[in-house]
Design a protein around this motif. Structure first.
Motif, short mmCIF file in Angstrom:
data_model
loop_
_atom_site.label_atom_id
_atom_site.label_comp_id
_atom_site.label_asym_id
_atom_site.label_seq_id
_atom_site.Cartn_x
_atom_site.Cartn_y
_atom_site.Cartn_z
N TRP A 129 0.82 -1.22 0.00
CA TRP A 129 0.00 0.00 0.00
C TRP A 129 0.86 1.26 0.00
CZ3 TRP A 129 0.18 3.94 3.50
CH2 TRP A 129 0.84 3.70 4.71
N LEU A 130 2.01 1.25 0.67
CA LEU A 130 2.83 2.45 0.74
C LEU A 130 3.49 2.75 -0.59
CD1 LEU A 130 3.83 4.78 2.45
CD2 LEU A 130 5.59 3.28 3.41
N ASN A 131 3.85 1.69 -1.33
CA ASN A 131 4.38 1.90 -2.67
C ASN A 131 3.29 2.50 -3.57
OD1 ASN A 131 5.25 1.13 -5.55
ND2 ASN A 131 7.04 0.58 -4.34
N VAL A 191 5.90 15.11 -10.57
CA VAL A 191 6.22 16.08 -11.61
C VAL A 191 7.72 16.19 -11.86
CG1 VAL A 191 4.15 17.44 -11.24
CG2 VAL A 191 6.20 17.95 -9.90
N GLY A 192 8.49 15.34 -11.26
CA GLY A 192 9.93 15.47 -11.45
C GLY A 192 10.67 14.19 -11.14
N LYS A 193 11.94 14.30 -11.14
CA LYS A 193 12.83 13.17 -10.89
C LYS A 193 12.97 12.93 -9.40
CE LYS A 193 17.57 11.67 -11.78
NZ LYS A 193 18.86 12.06 -12.38
N PRO A 194 12.47 11.81 -8.90
CA PRO A 194 12.55 11.55 -7.46
C PRO A 194 13.94 11.11 -7.02
CG PRO A 194 11.55 9.70 -8.56
CD PRO A 194 11.78 10.73 -9.61
N SER A 195 14.19 11.28 -5.77
CA SER A 195 15.46 10.85 -5.20
C SER A 195 15.51 9.33 -5.12
CB SER A 195 15.61 11.44 -3.79
OG SER A 195 16.59 10.75 -3.05
N ALA A 196 16.72 8.77 -5.15
CA ALA A 196 16.88 7.34 -4.94
C ALA A 196 16.46 6.95 -3.53
CB ALA A 196 18.34 6.94 -5.16
N PHE A 197 16.44 7.92 -2.63
CA PHE A 197 16.03 7.69 -1.25
C PHE A 197 14.58 8.09 -1.01
CE2 PHE A 197 20.56 7.35 -0.50
CZ PHE A 197 20.62 6.38 0.50
N ARG A 198 13.81 8.20 -2.08
CA ARG A 198 12.40 8.59 -1.92
C ARG A 198 11.66 7.63 -1.00
NH1 ARG A 198 7.82 8.28 -6.65
NH2 ARG A 198 6.15 9.39 -5.55
N ALA A 199 11.88 6.33 -1.19
CA ALA A 199 11.24 5.29 -0.37
C ALA A 199 12.33 4.43 0.23
CB ALA A 199 10.30 4.46 -1.22
N VAL A 200 12.41 4.41 1.54
CA VAL A 200 13.50 3.70 2.20
C VAL A 200 12.98 2.91 3.39
CG1 VAL A 200 14.07 5.69 3.66
CG2 VAL A 200 15.82 3.96 3.22
N ALA A 201 13.53 1.71 3.54
CA ALA A 201 13.20 0.86 4.69
C ALA A 201 14.47 0.59 5.46
CB ALA A 201 12.57 -0.45 4.22
N LEU A 202 14.35 0.50 6.76
CA LEU A 202 15.49 0.15 7.59
C LEU A 202 15.44 -1.35 7.82
CD1 LEU A 202 17.60 2.20 8.69
CD2 LEU A 202 15.49 3.20 7.82
N GLY A 203 16.42 -2.05 7.29
CA GLY A 203 16.45 -3.50 7.39
C GLY A 203 17.26 -4.09 6.27
N LEU A 237 18.07 14.06 1.61
CA LEU A 237 18.26 13.19 0.45
C LEU A 237 16.96 12.93 -0.30
CD1 LEU A 237 20.78 10.60 1.90
CD2 LEU A 237 21.24 12.43 0.27
N GLY A 238 15.91 13.62 0.07
CA GLY A 238 14.65 13.45 -0.64
C GLY A 238 13.79 12.31 -0.14
N VAL A 239 13.98 11.89 1.12
CA VAL A 239 13.14 10.84 1.70
C VAL A 239 11.70 11.35 1.81
CG1 VAL A 239 12.69 9.40 3.71
CG2 VAL A 239 15.04 9.82 3.00
N GLU A 240 10.76 10.58 1.28
CA GLU A 240 9.34 10.90 1.43
C GLU A 240 8.63 9.87 2.29
OE1 GLU A 240 7.24 11.77 -2.21
OE2 GLU A 240 9.10 12.44 -3.16
N ALA A 241 9.03 8.59 2.16
CA ALA A 241 8.40 7.52 2.93
C ALA A 241 9.48 6.64 3.53
CB ALA A 241 7.48 6.70 2.04
N ALA A 242 9.37 6.39 4.83
CA ALA A 242 10.33 5.53 5.52
C ALA A 242 9.57 4.47 6.31
CB ALA A 242 11.21 6.35 6.45
#
Length: 414
Positions: free
Chosen positions: A142-144, A153-165, A265-270
């Motif tokens: 669901w989070l994806n 509208v633009g180029k997202p960061s590679a760290f836009r979606a990050v999980a710790l694990g 770094l452009g994190v939006e969801a962690a």
């Protein structure tokens, strides 16, 4: 090192998830600066309490007479709870949550859960992470999908979606590229020598030599993001003054979430999770197994909140667990798999200091199947509101297909 492009570091310091189709952001020829959420600096943090936490001993309905009759040895007594509103009280081990609630930053949603009646940890976690209760064929989380539903509208960061694990969880799997970071301090880039990780050297070499344009683009962007992060020297990161994270894996994971967010770094969801909630035996009351886990959990979240300082204004943090536990204790001083549970929402824009949701009651005739707290708030209403108002995920049918969740059903805790 025997590394393949698609299987790179599945269990190591950095995992990159490939997708079955070319990521859309790599095919765009015209790109603006960033996504809506990134432009607004909004960030959503999702925490999963794996194992089915006992919501009735976390946020205690201490005015319910049946609560005490059903839990003769594990109940939290009225003079022990941290009173919230004259009816509910926090477990005393969660003292670090009380100021957040009193200051209006922490909202509580009780009797929340899934409409699916499964008591299987595996199925219930899968349904909650996919956001499609009862449907086992959903391929993404669901989070994806919430990130897909953003106005991109633009180029997202590679760290836009990050999980710790060590690997990307079910929640973040899907079309939007996501990464998993196990330990930032173990990942170094560039150069050679004793301070350079062989993992990062292999990562760099693999993508430098790659002839696959799609994978090269994904890997190179991630590599550049890690280079940016390493410039801040993760091993020397210092939390804000007075902040002391618990020295546990969960404490370290939220410490690293704060570090990533502060690095811009452009994190939006962690996403992070914490296990140890399956208290079938010797659960304890104000002391013991559950109390210890609650102290670690609440102290870690409170430390993260303090560590983020002024930036916490743009953060929404939501907690979830696959289901609750039985209203009655069992013969071994524990509780078995139940139904409804409690969720927390913490944030700068959150209308906290309140317990939300309809309380179903704990009288025998009010219990689900005669044994559990009944669900009155679908967990997707809580997550949907958090995604809608934090990430700007307006297409809730995409995020939670078939749920009929819409803004008219929001609890308005944000």
């Amino acid at each position: 090192m025997g590394i393949t492009r698609r299987g790179f570091m599945k269990g190591g310091a950095l995992a990159v998830v490939g997708t079955s189709t070319i990521p859309s952001f790599l095919t765009r020829s015209v790109m603006a600066e960033m996504t809506t959420a990134a432009a607004n600096k909004k960030k959503l943090v999702v925490l999963f309490q794996r194992g089915a936490a006992d919501g009735l001993n976390i946020v205690v309905p201490y005015q319910e007479k049946n609560y005490y009759s059903m839990r003769p040895s594990i109940a939290i007594q009225k003079n022990q709870v941290l009173d919230l509103d004259g009816f509910f009280g926090l477990h005393p081990s969660m003292a670090s949550f009380k100021p957040l609630y009193d200051q209006g930053h922490l909202a509580i949603i009780h009797a929340a859960g899934s409409p699916d009646m499964s008591r299987s940890h595996f199925d219930a976690q899968d349904y909650m992470e996919s956001g499609t209760p009862g449907v086992k064929v959903t391929e993404d989380g669901w989070l994806n999908r919430a990130l897909q539903a953003e106005i991109l509208v633009g180029k997202p960061s590679a760290f836009r979606a990050v999980a710790l694990g060590t690997q990307v969880p079910r929640t973040l799997q899907g079309k939007v590229p996501a990464i998993a970071v196990n330990n930032l301090a173990d990942f170094s880039v560039g150069g050679r020598g004793p301070q350079t990780s062989p993992i990062s050297n292999a990562f760099q070499a693999m993508y430098d030599e790659s002839s696959d344009a799609v994978l090269h683009g994904t890997g190179q962007e991630t590599f550049e993001a890690v280079k940016m992060l390493k410039a801040a020297d993760p091993s020397k990161y210092q939390p804000a003054a007075g902040v002391d994270y618990p020295k546990t894996p969960f404490g370290n994971s939220l410490r690293q979430v704060a570090q990533l967010m502060k690095a811009n770094l452009g994190v939006e969801a962690a996403f992070s999770d914490i296990g140890g909630w399956d208290t079938h035996q010797n659960q304890g009351n104000t002391n013991g197994q559950l109390a210890n886990r609650l102290k670690e959990f609440s102290d870690t979240v409170a430390a993260f909140w303090m560590d983020m300082g002024d930036e916490a204004e743009n953060i929404t943090l939501v907690t979830m667990s696959e289901f609750g536990r039985t209203a009655r204790q069992n013969g071994t001083g524990g509780t078995d798999h139940g139904h409804a549970n409690v969720m927390f929402v913490l944030g700068g824009q959150v209308k906290g200091g309140k317990v939300y949701g309809k309380w179903p009651g704990l009288a025998n005739e009010q219990l689900n199947e005669g044994r559990d707290l009944a669900v009155t708030t679908d967990f997707r209403r809580v997550l949907g509101e958090a995604a809608y108002k934090t990430l700007g995920s307006k297409n809730l049918e995409m995020v939670f297909p078939g749920s009929q969740v819409n803004p008219g059903q929001f609890l308005n805790f944000v």
